[in-house]
Design an enzyme around this catalytic site. Structure first.
Site, PDB file in Angstrom:
ATOM      1  N   TYR A  92     -36.862  26.785 -46.829  1.00  0.00           N
ATOM      2  CA  TYR A  92     -37.202  25.632 -45.988  1.00  0.00           C
ATOM      3  C   TYR A  92     -38.579  25.813 -45.346  1.00  0.00           C
ATOM      4  O   TYR A  92     -38.916  26.891 -44.852  1.00  0.00           O
ATOM      5  CB  TYR A  92     -36.188  25.472 -44.858  1.00  0.00           C
ATOM      6  CG  TYR A  92     -34.851  24.926 -45.282  1.00  0.00           C
ATOM      7  CD1 TYR A  92     -34.746  23.675 -45.895  1.00  0.00           C
ATOM      8  CD2 TYR A  92     -33.692  25.647 -45.036  1.00  0.00           C
ATOM      9  CE1 TYR A  92     -33.499  23.178 -46.257  1.00  0.00           C
ATOM     10  CE2 TYR A  92     -32.447  25.149 -45.386  1.00  0.00           C
ATOM     11  CZ  TYR A  92     -32.357  23.908 -45.998  1.00  0.00           C
ATOM     12  OH  TYR A  92     -31.132  23.407 -46.345  1.00  0.00           O
TER      13      TYR A  92
ATOM     14  N   LYS B  51     -17.084  43.322 -22.509  1.00  0.00           N
ATOM     15  CA  LYS B  51     -17.324  41.874 -22.377  1.00  0.00           C
ATOM     16  C   LYS B  51     -17.775  41.293 -23.721  1.00  0.00           C
ATOM     17  O   LYS B  51     -18.157  42.046 -24.633  1.00  0.00           O
ATOM     18  CB  LYS B  51     -18.382  41.628 -21.302  1.00  0.00           C
ATOM     19  CG  LYS B  51     -19.737  42.278 -21.595  1.00  0.00           C
ATOM     20  CD  LYS B  51     -20.664  42.196 -20.384  1.00  0.00           C
ATOM     21  CE  LYS B  51     -21.969  42.924 -20.650  1.00  0.00           C
ATOM     22  NZ  LYS B  51     -22.803  43.008 -19.427  1.00  0.00           N
TER      23      LYS B  51
ATOM     24  N   ARG C 244     -30.196  39.313  -8.875  1.00  0.00           N
ATOM     25  CA  ARG C 244     -29.300  38.507  -9.683  1.00  0.00           C
ATOM     26  C   ARG C 244     -28.019  38.338  -8.879  1.00  0.00           C
ATOM     27  O   ARG C 244     -27.903  37.392  -8.128  1.00  0.00           O
ATOM     28  CB  ARG C 244     -29.093  39.158 -11.063  1.00  0.00           C
ATOM     29  CG  ARG C 244     -28.514  38.236 -12.093  1.00  0.00           C
ATOM     30  CD  ARG C 244     -28.481  38.858 -13.479  1.00  0.00           C
ATOM     31  NE  ARG C 244     -27.664  40.070 -13.554  1.00  0.00           N
ATOM     32  CZ  ARG C 244     -27.375  40.704 -14.678  1.00  0.00           C
ATOM     33  NH1 ARG C 244     -27.841  40.254 -15.840  1.00  0.00           N
ATOM     34  NH2 ARG C 244     -26.633  41.787 -14.674  1.00  0.00           N
TER      35      ARG C 244
ATOM     36  N   MET D 272     -28.908  28.453 -43.008  1.00  0.00           N
ATOM     37  CA  MET D 272     -27.598  28.590 -42.366  1.00  0.00           C
ATOM     38  C   MET D 272     -26.734  29.629 -43.062  1.00  0.00           C
ATOM     39  O   MET D 272     -26.070  30.433 -42.413  1.00  0.00           O
ATOM     40  CB  MET D 272     -26.877  27.233 -42.338  1.00  0.00           C
ATOM     41  CG  MET D 272     -25.562  27.292 -41.572  1.00  0.00           C
ATOM     42  SD  MET D 272     -24.636  25.747 -41.580  1.00  0.00           S
ATOM     43  CE  MET D 272     -25.465  24.815 -40.324  1.00  0.00           C
TER      44      MET D 272
HETATM   45  C1  LIG Z   1     -23.031  44.407 -19.372  1.00  0.00           C
HETATM   46  C2  LIG Z   1     -22.949  45.227 -18.148  1.00  0.00           C
HETATM   47  C3  LIG Z   1     -22.990  46.628 -18.219  1.00  0.00           C
HETATM   48  C4  LIG Z   1     -23.256  47.367 -19.506  1.00  0.00           C
HETATM   49  O1  LIG Z   1     -24.634  47.301 -19.796  1.00  0.00           O
HETATM   50  P1  LIG Z   1     -25.242  48.037 -21.100  1.00  0.00           P
HETATM   51  O2  LIG Z   1     -26.697  47.878 -20.962  1.00  0.00           O
HETATM   52  O3  LIG Z   1     -24.676  47.310 -22.262  1.00  0.00           O
HETATM   53  O4  LIG Z   1     -24.778  49.437 -21.032  1.00  0.00           O
HETATM   54  C5  LIG Z   1     -22.828  47.341 -17.060  1.00  0.00           C
HETATM   55  N1  LIG Z   1     -22.631  46.715 -15.874  1.00  0.00           N
HETATM   56  C6  LIG Z   1     -22.600  45.379 -15.767  1.00  0.00           C
HETATM   57  C7  LIG Z   1     -22.411  44.754 -14.439  1.00  0.00           C
HETATM   58  C8  LIG Z   1     -22.759  44.594 -16.893  1.00  0.00           C
HETATM   59  O5  LIG Z   1     -22.723  43.251 -16.782  1.00  0.00           O
END
Ligand SMILES: *Cc1c(COP(=O)(O)O)cnc(C)c1O
Length: 350
Positions: A242, A22, A117, A290
């Site tokens: 800054y 992802k 969640r 930046m």
């Molecule tokens: C992102 C995610 C993972 C991977 O998690 P890591 O901590 O990066 O290994 C596994 N399962 C789900 C549902 C996720 O959203």
């Protein structure tokens, strides 16, 4: 990334592996992930568009949408491109029931086993399972959950063992593959490595917590490098950057690094956040801007214009930089900005 996948598999030798790709493979690009993870059993991600792209790039093995379908277009995409989907709520079941195509789906029924969640609570899980089983649009049902504290198992808010127990009790006797473990569970909890594991961060050489990446034998996939593009000598009392956050107490040599928050470096990094200059450790001084940040070269007399700077990666764990900046390696990787020039090193196959 290839090496880190081997580490993930060695910890879960009886499990099949979803490599989580992802967020543009945690900033490493889908194309690179597809090549590096060609030995995995499947790729898992959130974004339907990216799932489609993986098919167009020629990935024929399983793909899993970890949050399932957001709308009917996604259901049709999953049906036509043979993409597996998580199902975490009643609305997603209804979408699948109403979907126009005959192609059945492989679904992963998500349980809220204590993270609160996504997913069905244990009391509603079997009913959701029965409804999917009765649906002609469903070919198979895997059983899925996600841990809140695999990296911190004694967390009193929801101890890891308690959450695992919730899942095992609620799925007792149900058919279907079990799909539970993120990186932390893969590395630390063999009892949670069931039919499938879902490592993400560890594949990129970040640690999910508890121990350093090096402790687990993980290698950084990404090294963020730049150079010193200016050197200033600052007298005692001189302020840097800054807001004049940093004020020199002695005469200092300050190096200006061509890297800022528009490259993905965290703006909230405090003075002293570690960097390597010509391989030697020093720290940032003053507010990150930046396009630039400043580093202390006072005790590095050989460093100057053109010296190589490593912001994280080889020789400087991303988790250490993240901790100094009050965040986690995940956020730094994902936030790598598009303008950063990517140079592939090592023996990446075509
Ligand atoms: C992102 C995610 C993972 C991977 O998690 P890591 O901590 O990066 O290994 C596994 N399962 C789900 C549902 C996720 O959203």
């Amino acid at each position: 990334m290839r090496h880190n996948l081997e580490v993930a598999r060695a910890h879960a030798p009886r499990s099949r592996t979803w490599c989580v790709v992802k967020a543009n493979a945690y900033g490493h690009s889908l194309v690179r992930a597809l090549r590096a993870f060609d030995q995995s059993d499947g790729l898992a991600l959130i974004e339907p568009e990216a799932a489609q792209q993986l098919r167009e790039l020629g990935w024929v093995k399983p793909i899993l949408l970890l949050e399932g379908c957001f709308d009917m277009d996604d259901v049709v995409l999953a049906q036509t491109r043979n993409i597996q989907v998580a199902v975490h709520c009643r609305e997603q079941i209804e979408m699948i029931e109403r979907s126009p195509l005959a192609e059945p789906l492989d679904v992963h029924l998500k349980m809220n086993s204590g993270m609160n969640r996504l997913g069905f609570v244990p009391a509603e899980y079997r009913q959701a399972h029965a409804r999917l089983q009765a649906c002609a649009k469903v070919r198979s049902i895997a059983l899925m959950t996600h841990f809140a504290n695999a990296d911190d198992p004694a967390n009193p808010g929801m101890p890891f063992a308690h959450q695992l127990r919730n899942f095992l009790d609620a799925t007792d006797g149900l058919p279907g593959a079990r799909n539970l473990a993120n990186s932390a569970a893969d590395l630390l909890h063999p009892q949670a490595c069931a039919d499938w594991v879902r490592p993400g961060i560890m594949l990129y050489g970040g640690t999910p917590g508890m121990h350093s990446a090096e402790y687990f034998g993980l290698r950084p996939a990404m090294t963020l490098r730049s150079q010193i593009i200016s050197v200033q000598t600052v007298a005692p009392g001189g302020a840097v950057g800054y807001g004049s956050r940093f004020v020199a107490k002695e005469t200092m040599r300050i190096g200006v690094v061509a890297c800022g928050y528009a490259d993905g470096y965290p703006r909230h990094a405090p003075d002293g956040t570690p960097v390597l200059v010509n391989g030697a450790r020093t720290g940032i001084v003053g507010r990150v801007s930046m396009d630039m940040l400043m580093v202390d070269l006072t005790r590095l007399p050989d460093a100057g214009m053109g010296s190589e700077v490593v912001l994280w990666g080889d020789g400087l764990p991303i988790d250490e930089v993240a901790a100094a900046a009050g965040t986690i390696g995940y956020e730094l990787m994902c936030a790598l900005a598009p303008r950063v020039r990517v140079v592939e090193t090592g023996n990446a196959p075509i």
